[in-house]
Design a protein around this motif. Structure first.
Motif, short mmCIF file in Angstrom:
data_model
loop_
_atom_site.label_atom_id
_atom_site.label_comp_id
_atom_site.label_asym_id
_atom_site.label_seq_id
_atom_site.Cartn_x
_atom_site.Cartn_y
_atom_site.Cartn_z
N GLY A 72 0.80 -1.17 -0.24
CA GLY A 72 -0.15 -0.08 -0.04
C GLY A 72 0.95 1.31 -0.07
O GLY A 72 1.97 1.27 0.88
N VAL A 73 0.68 2.00 -0.88
CA VAL A 73 1.58 3.54 -1.01
C VAL A 73 1.02 4.38 -0.15
O VAL A 73 -0.08 4.71 0.16
CB VAL A 73 1.56 3.79 -2.55
N SER A 74 2.25 4.81 0.66
CA SER A 74 2.09 6.11 1.59
C SER A 74 2.72 7.21 1.23
O SER A 74 3.83 7.38 1.77
CB SER A 74 2.15 5.60 2.93
N GLY A 75 2.56 7.83 0.18
CA GLY A 75 3.37 8.88 -0.57
C GLY A 75 4.64 8.20 -1.51
O GLY A 75 4.86 7.23 -1.34
N LEU A 76 5.15 9.14 -2.13
CA LEU A 76 6.14 8.66 -3.14
C LEU A 76 7.56 8.90 -2.86
O LEU A 76 8.51 8.83 -3.51
CB LEU A 76 5.66 9.32 -4.53
N TYR A 77 7.76 9.74 -1.57
CA TYR A 77 9.09 9.85 -1.07
C TYR A 77 10.10 10.56 -2.11
O TYR A 77 11.27 10.44 -2.08
CB TYR A 77 9.60 8.76 -0.74
N GLY A 78 9.47 11.58 -2.83
CA GLY A 78 10.15 12.31 -3.76
C GLY A 78 10.36 11.84 -5.15
O GLY A 78 10.96 12.71 -5.81
N HIS A 79 9.59 10.79 -5.36
CA HIS A 79 9.71 10.08 -6.86
C HIS A 79 8.52 10.66 -7.63
O HIS A 79 7.41 10.81 -6.83
CB HIS A 79 9.99 8.89 -6.74
N THR A 80 8.44 10.55 -8.78
CA THR A 80 7.51 10.72 -9.65
C THR A 80 6.64 9.36 -9.60
O THR A 80 7.23 8.29 -9.40
CB THR A 80 7.93 11.12 -10.98
N PRO A 81 5.30 9.30 -10.01
CA PRO A 81 4.66 8.08 -9.99
C PRO A 81 5.33 7.11 -11.06
O PRO A 81 5.43 5.71 -10.85
CB PRO A 81 3.49 8.58 -10.60
N GLU A 82 5.84 7.56 -11.99
CA GLU A 82 6.49 6.57 -12.91
C GLU A 82 7.91 6.11 -12.34
O GLU A 82 8.05 4.80 -12.59
CB GLU A 82 7.02 7.26 -14.26
N GLN A 83 8.53 6.88 -11.71
CA GLN A 83 9.79 6.38 -11.07
C GLN A 83 9.47 5.27 -10.04
O GLN A 83 10.06 4.14 -9.70
CB GLN A 83 10.42 7.48 -10.31
N PHE A 84 8.35 5.62 -9.17
CA PHE A 84 7.89 4.60 -8.18
C PHE A 84 7.66 3.52 -8.93
O PHE A 84 7.76 2.40 -8.10
CB PHE A 84 6.73 5.46 -7.32
N ARG A 85 6.73 3.35 -9.60
CA ARG A 85 6.38 2.09 -10.32
C ARG A 85 7.51 1.12 -10.92
O ARG A 85 7.59 0.11 -10.49
CB ARG A 85 5.50 2.50 -11.61
N THR A 86 8.56 2.06 -11.48
CA THR A 86 9.79 1.59 -11.89
C THR A 86 10.43 0.67 -10.73
O THR A 86 10.80 -0.63 -10.86
CB THR A 86 10.81 2.31 -12.51
N MET A 87 10.46 1.24 -9.42
CA MET A 87 11.00 0.66 -8.30
C MET A 87 10.05 -0.41 -7.88
O MET A 87 11.02 -1.46 -7.60
CB MET A 87 11.23 1.63 -7.33
N LEU A 88 8.98 -0.46 -7.78
CA LEU A 88 8.23 -1.38 -7.44
C LEU A 88 8.46 -2.81 -8.41
O LEU A 88 8.42 -3.90 -7.94
CB LEU A 88 6.51 -1.07 -7.37
N ASP A 89 8.35 -2.49 -9.76
CA ASP A 89 8.79 -3.38 -10.71
C ASP A 89 9.90 -4.23 -10.58
O ASP A 89 10.09 -5.68 -10.51
CB ASP A 89 8.50 -2.94 -11.92
#
Length: 282
Positions: A72-89
């Motif tokens: 469950g996402v609780s903020g992106l910690y300074g990343h864009t949604p695209e960057q965060f999705r890449t990290m999750l992947d």
């Protein structure tokens, strides 16, 4: 409410005596024990927020190695949604929900829904309401706003949920605030992420809510309670998760999301809770 509170004290007390071994053991149901689907075991990233601020990728990688499938996402910690999705992947994790403030639905809601799609979530969740709204009138206002936001979310292919705290179960002017949301939001557009700890801490039985509002609780925040009422790792406290999970066909639960608000060692806490959800049978 005394009857409800007394019931919960008895339910919690029986588990406190049994301890973690009692939670994980027990007699199987006649049809055989059920389990939490491994692909639906997740963790709210608020649990590891102190680590996410300094090493988001490393933290996500560690959660994947522990055995979590979702977050469950609780903020992106300074990343864009695209960057965060890449990290999750990269970590082999799926985001199943994202927490968004009440102000988010009052602002550019379509942009927030588009970002949610980038993250790949199934649900957008309002996690809390400001104290200025803790009245029946305030909750009725929010119920109307939630229904409209939920309608837009459904049109975008997403579910809309509200996450409770204990204050949501306050009785104000003779009404339980949470009941206003449950009864006055349109069930076609609004469901709930039920935080089991906060509901029980407030003196209410989650199973009673399943029976009153069946199918409206697709996400559980699985959070345990220590005997003194503080937070505990899942399976090491007093909450009878087996009893709650047995009613999954009534609750409508699909996602089991671990959370610990104040872990001394976030990754160790995450690992202990994950082991419980992977081994519990009910």
């Amino acid at each position: 409410m005394s009857t409800r509170r007394d019931f919960l004290r008895l339910a919690a007390g029986s588990v406190a005596v049994a301890g973690a071994s009692g939670l994980l053991g027990g007699t199987a149901l006649a049809s055989g024990p059920r389990r939490v689907p491994p692909g639906h075991i997740g963790i709210q990233l608020y649990t590891v927020r102190s680590l996410m601020t300094t090493d988001a990728q490393g933290t996500l990688d560690a959660l994947g190695r522990i055995g979590y499938s979702t977050v469950g996402v609780s903020g992106l910690y300074g990343h864009t949604p695209e960057q965060f999705r890449t990290m999750l992947d990269r970590a082999g994790l799926r985001a199943v929900l994202t927490h968004l403030s009440l102000n988010a639905i009052r602002g550019d809601w379509q942009r927030e829904l588009a970002n949610a799609h980038v993250l790949g979530v199934k649900y957008v969740v309002v996690p809390s309401l400001p104290s200025s709204l803790w009245t029946p009138a305030g909750y009725r206002q929010v119920a109307a706003e939630f229904t409209e936001a939920g309608r837009a979310a459904r049109d975008a292919g997403l579910g809309f949920l509200y996450h409770n705290h204990d204050f949501d179960f306050r009785t104000v002017e003779g009404e339980v605030l949470y009941d206003i949301l449950a009864s006055e939001t349109d069930p076609r557009y609004v469901d709930f992420e039920l935080d089991l700890y906060w509901a029980i801490r407030a003196g209410y039985d989650p199973v009673e809510y399943f029976e009153r509002y069946p199918g409206r609780f697709p996400v559980f925040h699985v959070k345990d309670m220590a005997p003194d009422g503080s937070f505990e790792d899942v399976g090491h406290g007093t909450i009878d998760f087996r009893r709650i999970f047995r009613r999954r066909d009534v609750s409508g639960v699909r996602e089991y999301v671990v959370e610990h608000d104040q872990p001394a060692d976030p990754l160790a806490s995450a690992a202990r809770s994950c082991r419980t959800l992977r081994t519990i049978r009910f």
